[in-house]
Design an enzyme around this catalytic site. Structure first.
Site, PDB file in Angstrom:
ATOM      1  N   GLY A 142      -4.351   2.598   4.998  1.00 51.89           N
ATOM      2  CA  GLY A 142      -5.460   3.133   4.211  1.00 51.89           C
ATOM      3  C   GLY A 142      -6.742   2.330   4.375  1.00 51.89           C
ATOM      4  O   GLY A 142      -7.834   2.895   4.477  1.00 51.89           O
ATOM      5  N   ASN A 156      -5.976   4.603  -7.973  1.00 48.46           N
ATOM      6  CA  ASN A 156      -4.735   3.849  -7.836  1.00 48.46           C
ATOM      7  C   ASN A 156      -4.307   3.154  -9.128  1.00 48.46           C
ATOM      8  O   ASN A 156      -3.122   2.943  -9.359  1.00 48.46           O
ATOM      9  CB  ASN A 156      -4.860   2.815  -6.720  1.00 48.46           C
ATOM     10  CG  ASN A 156      -6.177   2.084  -6.724  1.00 48.46           C
ATOM     11  OD1 ASN A 156      -7.248   2.698  -6.756  1.00 48.46           O
ATOM     12  ND2 ASN A 156      -6.134   0.767  -6.690  1.00 48.46           N
ATOM     13  N   GLN A 204      -3.799   7.640  -2.574  1.00 49.04           N
ATOM     14  CA  GLN A 204      -2.890   7.686  -3.730  1.00 49.04           C
ATOM     15  C   GLN A 204      -2.440   9.104  -4.078  1.00 49.04           C
ATOM     16  O   GLN A 204      -1.376   9.297  -4.643  1.00 49.04           O
ATOM     17  CB  GLN A 204      -3.545   7.049  -4.958  1.00 49.04           C
ATOM     18  CG  GLN A 204      -3.605   5.541  -4.911  1.00 49.04           C
ATOM     19  CD  GLN A 204      -2.240   4.867  -4.942  1.00 49.04           C
ATOM     20  OE1 GLN A 204      -1.226   5.463  -5.299  1.00 49.04           O
ATOM     21  NE2 GLN A 204      -2.208   3.606  -4.543  1.00 49.04           N
ATOM     22  N   SER A 238      -2.327   6.826   3.799  1.00 50.22           N
ATOM     23  CA  SER A 238      -1.556   5.619   4.092  1.00 50.22           C
ATOM     24  C   SER A 238      -0.073   5.936   3.904  1.00 50.22           C
ATOM     25  O   SER A 238       0.320   6.495   2.869  1.00 50.22           O
ATOM     26  CB  SER A 238      -1.982   4.502   3.139  1.00 50.22           C
ATOM     27  OG  SER A 238      -1.194   3.359   3.371  1.00 50.22           O
ATOM     28  N   ALA A 239       0.736   5.553   4.888  1.00 51.97           N
ATOM     29  CA  ALA A 239       2.150   5.946   4.872  1.00 51.97           C
ATOM     30  C   ALA A 239       2.939   5.313   3.724  1.00 51.97           C
ATOM     31  O   ALA A 239       3.785   5.951   3.113  1.00 51.97           O
ATOM     32  CB  ALA A 239       2.804   5.593   6.203  1.00 51.97           C
ATOM     33  N   HIS A 240       2.632   4.031   3.420  1.00 48.55           N
ATOM     34  CA  HIS A 240       3.527   3.330   2.473  1.00 48.55           C
ATOM     35  C   HIS A 240       3.345   3.778   1.023  1.00 48.55           C
ATOM     36  O   HIS A 240       4.110   3.385   0.146  1.00 48.55           O
ATOM     37  CB  HIS A 240       3.399   1.810   2.605  1.00 48.55           C
ATOM     38  CG  HIS A 240       2.137   1.198   2.085  1.00 48.55           C
ATOM     39  ND1 HIS A 240       2.114   0.349   1.021  1.00 48.55           N
ATOM     40  CD2 HIS A 240       0.856   1.289   2.495  1.00 48.55           C
ATOM     41  CE1 HIS A 240       0.875  -0.076   0.806  1.00 48.55           C
ATOM     42  NE2 HIS A 240       0.097   0.487   1.686  1.00 48.55           N
ATOM     43  N   THR A 256      -2.282   0.142  21.670  1.00 46.75           N
ATOM     44  CA  THR A 256      -0.961   0.783  21.764  1.00 46.75           C
ATOM     45  C   THR A 256      -0.499   1.233  20.383  1.00 46.75           C
ATOM     46  O   THR A 256      -0.577   0.483  19.413  1.00 46.75           O
ATOM     47  CB  THR A 256       0.055  -0.210  22.379  1.00 46.75           C
ATOM     48  OG1 THR A 256      -0.417  -0.549  23.668  1.00 46.75           O
ATOM     49  CG2 THR A 256       1.441   0.415  22.476  1.00 46.75           C
ATOM     50  N   CYS A 285      -3.539  -7.479  -5.956  1.00 48.50           N
ATOM     51  CA  CYS A 285      -4.532  -8.322  -5.297  1.00 48.50           C
ATOM     52  C   CYS A 285      -3.815  -9.148  -4.253  1.00 48.50           C
ATOM     53  O   CYS A 285      -2.735  -9.664  -4.501  1.00 48.50           O
ATOM     54  CB  CYS A 285      -5.194  -9.207  -6.336  1.00 48.50           C
ATOM     55  SG  CYS A 285      -6.493 -10.205  -5.658  1.00 48.50           S
TER      56      CYS A 285
HETATM   57  N1  PLP Z   1      -7.180   3.469  -0.998  1.00 51.15           N
HETATM   58  C1  PLP Z   1      -6.503   3.481  -2.156  1.00 51.15           C
HETATM   59  C2  PLP Z   1      -6.909   4.450  -3.221  1.00 51.15           C
HETATM   60  C3  PLP Z   1      -5.423   2.623  -2.351  1.00 51.15           C
HETATM   61  O1  PLP Z   1      -4.752   2.645  -3.506  1.00 51.15           O
HETATM   62  C4  PLP Z   1      -5.066   1.727  -1.313  1.00 51.15           C
HETATM   63  C5  PLP Z   1      -3.960   0.767  -1.504  1.00 51.15           C
HETATM   64  O2  PLP Z   1      -3.661   0.366  -2.610  1.00 51.15           O
HETATM   65  C6  PLP Z   1      -5.802   1.755  -0.113  1.00 51.15           C
HETATM   66  C7  PLP Z   1      -6.844   2.637   0.000  1.00 51.15           C
HETATM   67  C8  PLP Z   1      -5.458   0.832   1.020  1.00 51.15           C
HETATM   68  O3  PLP Z   1      -4.308   1.261   1.688  1.00 51.15           O
HETATM   69  P1  PLP Z   1      -3.435   0.252   2.587  1.00 51.15           P
HETATM   70  O4  PLP Z   1      -2.641  -0.579   1.638  1.00 51.15           O
HETATM   71  O5  PLP Z   1      -2.580   1.149   3.420  1.00 51.15           O
HETATM   72  O6  PLP Z   1      -4.383  -0.541   3.398  1.00 51.15           O
END
Ligand code: PLP
Length: 378
Positions: free
Chosen positions: A68, A155, A183, A200-202, A238, A321
């Protein structure tokens, strides 16, 4: 163990894990033309099709990234530089006061780097929703093409933002729109009328360190990383084959999380009964079904997180954080929450594998903490 911090990182879905293991066993560089390379390439292109289907985009407009943060940075820098190169210069950059640091920090750096680019931050209401009247007013004042960057859902609070209205405002003023859907994706159905969309995948059951930037057809974009020509020369390097494969498998497995709302609501009702002084944030606004953001006045967030951790319950303060230290939340500050209360803010976020037992464990631990605190305070 009761993991209730899915907005920080959701639990890896078994489908994602299996797909990643298969991809790792396969090996091969997707740029190689031999059989192993071709198989790796096929996995990436299949994943691209899945992400495109999920976001209603054209597969050729998906750029895989490292997550993300990179997607947001790439979208911001790429959009402004791309517009400049296309003779359609962006001179105004608007972000809301509740954006993720990856938007805030890059936007601030860009305002310093690009001569003639002005950064403005527009407010949210006390209910945590982007103030549409203020955004309209900001758009009306001043001249020049704008890029608006907003998140689909926050988030910390889980508050869902009025994307349709924001897209209408953007169109009315010929502004470009970047939506940080990190999110919201996989939790609620998405409205996707954005020039730049980030994932973002996770956060949706895939692995960490992989994500995507989705471009609308024709959106101006200039690459940042140059090199081997991967991702149609829009993001060289890559590809993370197993990560991308796991990302796509998580997307395929993701059903939205609306069914979790009952569990979340049950948690909030019970917490309110145990500790009637609890302050819940964003309850008046549409929220992600999995998120509860609240404060137990007088109990510092760090103390609470550690107490719950000892009981095997994992939650977080609003903002994770990187240093592991809890900072006061700019999101709650933007909603007018006092520093004293914000310091006590906790976030419980459910995920695809959360159960009633998790909620009960969290409530039991919070009850103990609250009772202890009440005794000491009395
Ligand atoms: N944007 C939002 C709203 C998020 O909550 C987060 C991660 O907490 C990110 C971006 C950043 O994503 P990543 O952890 O994959 O860098």
């Amino acid at each position: 163990m009761h993991y209730l911090d899915h907005n920080a990182t959701s639990a890896l879905r078994p489908e994602a894990r299996e797909a990643m293991l298969r991809a790792m066993d396969l090996g091969g560089n997707p740029s190689s033309i031999h059989a192993s390379g071709r198989k790796a390439r096929m996995l990436i292109e299949e994943a691209r099709t899945d992400v495109a289907r999920f976001t209603h985009a054209d597969p050729q407009n998906i750029i895989f990234t490292s997550g993300g943060t990179e997607s947001n940075a790439l979208a911001l820098w790429g959009a402004v530089q791309g517009a400049y190169e296309a003779d359609a210069r962006i001179t105004r950059l608007f972000i809301s006061a509740i954006e993720h640091d990856s938007i805030r920090a890059n936007a601030a750096a860009m305002a310093e780097r690009f001569a003639g680019l002005r950064l403005e931050t527009f407010p949210v209401t006390k209910d945590g929703v982007i103030d549409l009247a203020a955004l309209r007013q900001t758009m009306m004042e001043g001249k020049g093409r704008a890029l608006i960057a907003v998140m689909a859902a926050n988030n910390e609070t889980g508050i869902i933002q009025p994307l349709d209205e924001i897209a209408t405002i953007a169109r009315a003023y010929d502004a470009r729109l970047l939506v940080d859907a990190v999110q919201a994706a996989g939790k609620i159905p998405l409205s996707l009328d954005a020039d730049y969309l980030t994932l973002s995948a996770h956060k949706l059951g895939g692995p960490q360190g992989v994500g995507a930037l989705v471009l609308k057809a024709g959106a101006a974009f200039a690459p940042f990383t140059l090199g081997g020509g991967q991702e149609r020369s829009l993001r060289a390097g890559t590809e993370n084959v197993s990560g991308i494969t796991g990302f796509a498998a998580a997307i395929r497995a993701a059903s939205d999380l609306r069914s979790l709302q009952n569990l979340r609501d049950q948690f909030e009702a019970e917490l309110n009964r145990i500790a009637p002084d609890t302050i819940f944030f964003g309850m008046q606004s549409p929220r992600l079904p999995n998120t509860s953001n609240f404060a137990l006045p007088g109990i510092n967030a760090e103390t609470a997180i550690m107490a719950l951790d000892l009981d095997g319950v994992m939650i977080s303060s609003g903002a994770a954080c990187s240093s592991g230290k809890v900072r006061s939340s700019h999101v709650l500050a933007a909603m007018g929450v006092s520093e004293d209360i914000a310091r006590c803010a906790l976030r419980l976020s459910l995920g695809w594998n959360s159960t009633e037992a998790d909620i009960h464990a969290a409530l039991k631990s919070l009850n103990k903490l609250h009772a202890r605190h009440s005794r000491v305070a009395a």
